[in-house]
Design an enzyme around this catalytic site. Sequence first.
Site, short mmCIF file in Angstrom:
data_model
loop_
_atom_site.label_atom_id
_atom_site.label_comp_id
_atom_site.label_asym_id
_atom_site.label_seq_id
_atom_site.Cartn_x
_atom_site.Cartn_y
_atom_site.Cartn_z
N HIS A 1 -1.94 1.18 -9.51
CA HIS A 1 -2.56 0.16 -8.65
C HIS A 1 -3.15 -0.96 -9.52
O HIS A 1 -4.34 -1.29 -9.42
CB HIS A 1 -3.64 0.76 -7.75
CG HIS A 1 -3.93 -0.07 -6.55
ND1 HIS A 1 -4.13 0.44 -5.30
CD2 HIS A 1 -4.04 -1.42 -6.39
CE1 HIS A 1 -4.37 -0.54 -4.43
NE2 HIS A 1 -4.33 -1.69 -5.09
N ARG B 1 0.86 -1.18 0.00
CA ARG B 1 0.00 0.00 0.00
C ARG B 1 0.90 1.24 0.00
O ARG B 1 2.03 1.19 0.49
CB ARG B 1 -0.88 0.03 1.26
CG ARG B 1 -2.03 -0.97 1.24
CD ARG B 1 -3.14 -0.53 0.30
NE ARG B 1 -4.29 -1.41 0.35
CZ ARG B 1 -4.57 -2.36 -0.55
NH1 ARG B 1 -3.77 -2.57 -1.57
NH2 ARG B 1 -5.65 -3.10 -0.43
C1 OXD Z 1 -6.21 -5.66 -3.15
C2 OXD Z 1 -5.75 -4.62 -4.07
O1 OXD Z 1 -6.24 -5.44 -1.96
O2 OXD Z 1 -6.04 -4.71 -5.28
O3 OXD Z 1 -6.57 -6.75 -3.64
O4 OXD Z 1 -5.09 -3.69 -3.64
#
Ligand code: OXD
Length: 310
Positions: free
Chosen positions: A273, A225
């Site tokens: 992402h 993240r």
């Molecule tokens: C997940 C993402 O948590 O795509 O799957 O970030």
Amino acid sequence: MAILLSTKAAIMAEWRDAMLAVDPSLDIRLFPDAGEPAEIEVAVCWSSHDMAELRRYPNLKLLVSMGAGVDHLLRAPGPPPGVPVARLKDDRLTTAMGEWVLLNVLRFHRQDAEYRAQQAQRLWRELPAPDTAQRRVGILGLGQLGTHAAGLLRVVGFPVLGWTRQPRQIEGVTCFAGAEGLRAMLGQTDILVCLLPLTPQTRGIINRETLALLPPGSFVINSGRGGHMVADDLLAALDSGHIAGAALDVFEPEPLPAEHRFWGHEKVLVWPHASSITIPRSAAPQVVENIHRLRQGRALINLVDFSAGY
Ligand code: OXD
């Protein structure tokens, strides 16, 4: 029992159809058309959904994340009290993440940026041959994603190290744990890969001090993240040359603002992402399985441990 689906408008119908393909009898409502709030017993949500909104459904019994991560559901105010949260454990997500990690490890290892720069100058020149057996890849997080990526990297021949908060043993991976273990692993890591869940304990784990522990010229790959890295610290380490390159798929905030330095930084590879994208038809069976279990009063699967935060 009705099910509320909430995600990007573009894929809402795809999710509904994937779930109906598993069980055509499901009563699925697409947010914001929830209908009678008291009928909603399951919410299947992605990060855009406001957790405060879920308090409108007095009979909510299960919240399901549309991804492997659940930090977006757990941040304040969090899910309504007493409602269990399940996440996805999906082979397609795991495979795609493994591919993305391998892609970027190999890009850095095989000097792809340098060869592209040479191509731009029509320069025909060999660089020193890299030695796979000498390139140590350290993975932060050895859950399903980290363990799978470790296996792929081992097959290619990289020495693989792995770090977890609590001790773990994985065959063929040199495992480290805890604060001391983190320092020890970073000192021996040429390519750092972050696949951790974001929790209060892991927020900011890639920072000035931890980056300084990596050997000069090492690389950073983050598809955990955005909150795992202190962006300014990473930029400073890239600018000083201590970190030779970074492949980043996650940011805080997302989308990455157009003016952010990462976009134009010559040593940074930016992904939107997209390292591992949930495919509804792959994920739907386990979501429907949990709905069936809930109806039948059986134990739910893939539940989040609130104390661990994932
Ligand atoms: C997940 C993402 O948590 O795509 O799957 O970030």
